[in-house]
Design a protein around this motif. Sequence first.
Motif, PDB file in Angstrom:
ATOM      1  N   SER A 290     -15.874  41.044 -73.994  1.00  0.00           N
ATOM      2  CA  SER A 290     -14.445  41.199 -74.277  1.00  0.00           C
ATOM      3  C   SER A 290     -13.607  41.335 -73.003  1.00  0.00           C
ATOM      4  CB  SER A 290     -14.211  42.424 -75.159  1.00  0.00           C
ATOM      5  OG  SER A 290     -14.580  43.603 -74.460  1.00  0.00           O
ATOM      6  N   MET A 291     -14.249  41.577 -71.868  1.00  0.00           N
ATOM      7  CA  MET A 291     -13.523  41.729 -70.603  1.00  0.00           C
ATOM      8  C   MET A 291     -13.488  40.445 -69.779  1.00  0.00           C
ATOM      9  SD  MET A 291     -14.573  45.486 -69.232  1.00  0.00           S
ATOM     10  CE  MET A 291     -13.237  45.478 -68.017  1.00  0.00           C
TER      11      MET A 291
ATOM     12  N   PRO B 225     -19.428  43.444 -70.489  1.00  0.00           N
ATOM     13  CA  PRO B 225     -18.799  43.295 -71.802  1.00  0.00           C
ATOM     14  C   PRO B 225     -18.063  41.956 -71.935  1.00  0.00           C
ATOM     15  CG  PRO B 225     -18.253  45.427 -70.843  1.00  0.00           C
ATOM     16  CD  PRO B 225     -18.978  44.651 -69.791  1.00  0.00           C
TER      17      PRO B 225
ATOM     18  N   LEU C 239     -18.616  48.635 -68.496  1.00  0.00           N
ATOM     19  CA  LEU C 239     -18.618  48.027 -67.161  1.00  0.00           C
ATOM     20  C   LEU C 239     -19.120  49.022 -66.117  1.00  0.00           C
ATOM     21  CD1 LEU C 239     -17.993  45.633 -65.327  1.00  0.00           C
ATOM     22  CD2 LEU C 239     -15.620  46.445 -65.219  1.00  0.00           C
TER      23      LEU C 239
ATOM     24  N   PHE D  81     -11.790  38.891 -64.873  1.00  0.00           N
ATOM     25  CA  PHE D  81     -11.827  39.980 -65.839  1.00  0.00           C
ATOM     26  C   PHE D  81     -10.431  40.187 -66.438  1.00  0.00           C
ATOM     27  CE2 PHE D  81     -15.570  41.088 -63.345  1.00  0.00           C
ATOM     28  CZ  PHE D  81     -16.454  41.499 -64.330  1.00  0.00           C
TER      29      PHE D  81
ATOM     30  N   GLU E 184     -10.507  49.582 -77.183  1.00  0.00           N
ATOM     31  CA  GLU E 184     -11.164  48.436 -76.530  1.00  0.00           C
ATOM     32  C   GLU E 184     -11.227  48.636 -75.014  1.00  0.00           C
ATOM     33  OE1 GLU E 184     -10.339  43.705 -75.702  1.00  0.00           O
ATOM     34  OE2 GLU E 184      -9.359  44.633 -77.418  1.00  0.00           O
TER      35      GLU E 184
ATOM     36  N   HIS F 135      -8.120  42.999 -69.376  1.00  0.00           N
ATOM     37  CA  HIS F 135      -8.109  44.179 -70.231  1.00  0.00           C
ATOM     38  C   HIS F 135      -7.095  43.925 -71.347  1.00  0.00           C
ATOM     39  CE1 HIS F 135      -4.364  45.849 -68.551  1.00  0.00           C
ATOM     40  NE2 HIS F 135      -4.852  45.592 -67.343  1.00  0.00           N
TER      41      HIS F 135
ATOM     42  N   GLY G 241     -14.650  49.018 -72.872  1.00  0.00           N
ATOM     43  CA  GLY G 241     -14.911  48.069 -71.783  1.00  0.00           C
ATOM     44  C   GLY G 241     -15.131  48.768 -70.460  1.00  0.00           C
TER      45      GLY G 241
ATOM     46  N   TYR H 209      -7.339  48.748 -63.447  1.00  0.00           N
ATOM     47  CA  TYR H 209      -6.633  48.010 -64.491  1.00  0.00           C
ATOM     48  C   TYR H 209      -5.167  47.958 -64.054  1.00  0.00           C
ATOM     49  CZ  TYR H 209     -10.332  48.508 -68.113  1.00  0.00           C
ATOM     50  OH  TYR H 209     -11.481  48.439 -68.849  1.00  0.00           O
TER      51      TYR H 209
END
Length: 181
Positions: A84-85, A82, A53, A100, A45, A102, A49, A129
């Motif tokens: 999911s982010m 995305p 991105l 955002f 994932e 992760h 992402g 991240y």
Amino acid sequence: MKLNFSRQAGATLLETMMVVALMAVITIGALVYFNSASESSKVQEATAGLTALSSVLRNQFATQGDYTGLNETLAMKFGNVPESMLVRTGAGAAAVPTRFKHPWNQAAGAVTIAVATTNVANDSYKITYTDVPAPSCVDLLTKTYRHFDSVMAGTTAVTSVATAVSGCGTNGSVDISWTAR
């Protein structure tokens, strides 16, 4: 001569202990497999992402020629980031992205996006991240470091699998930054 056979009424203590031990081994194996699959899913994932991105940022700024003005607030407004982010507040269609995230960190500042300089001012962007667990860090970096101009795991420049392992360490968490033009 008459033989007298009697049937045993229950399991012996040894048989019971063997069954319990077998069940424990199966349970431990299942938990290890589940944790491994779960962590692998998070790495997948995070990789997806990051790749998406990065592609969005490059596409949005392609005609501008540099990344002047880029930050998280602006990037959240791009329609193709995305989902999911994104962390959203509000409900339904009125929910707006506020930050955002992760897979390992959903707190504010989990993912930062900033303008960077590689050759000339504002010619690059940097995605960071924060607080990625060390074992997942290595897996994530080995899947991504070749696709960016520079990658940092903590204070270590990642240029190979060996430097990824060194930068991520063996326990705790680390911040990872990817820079690209």
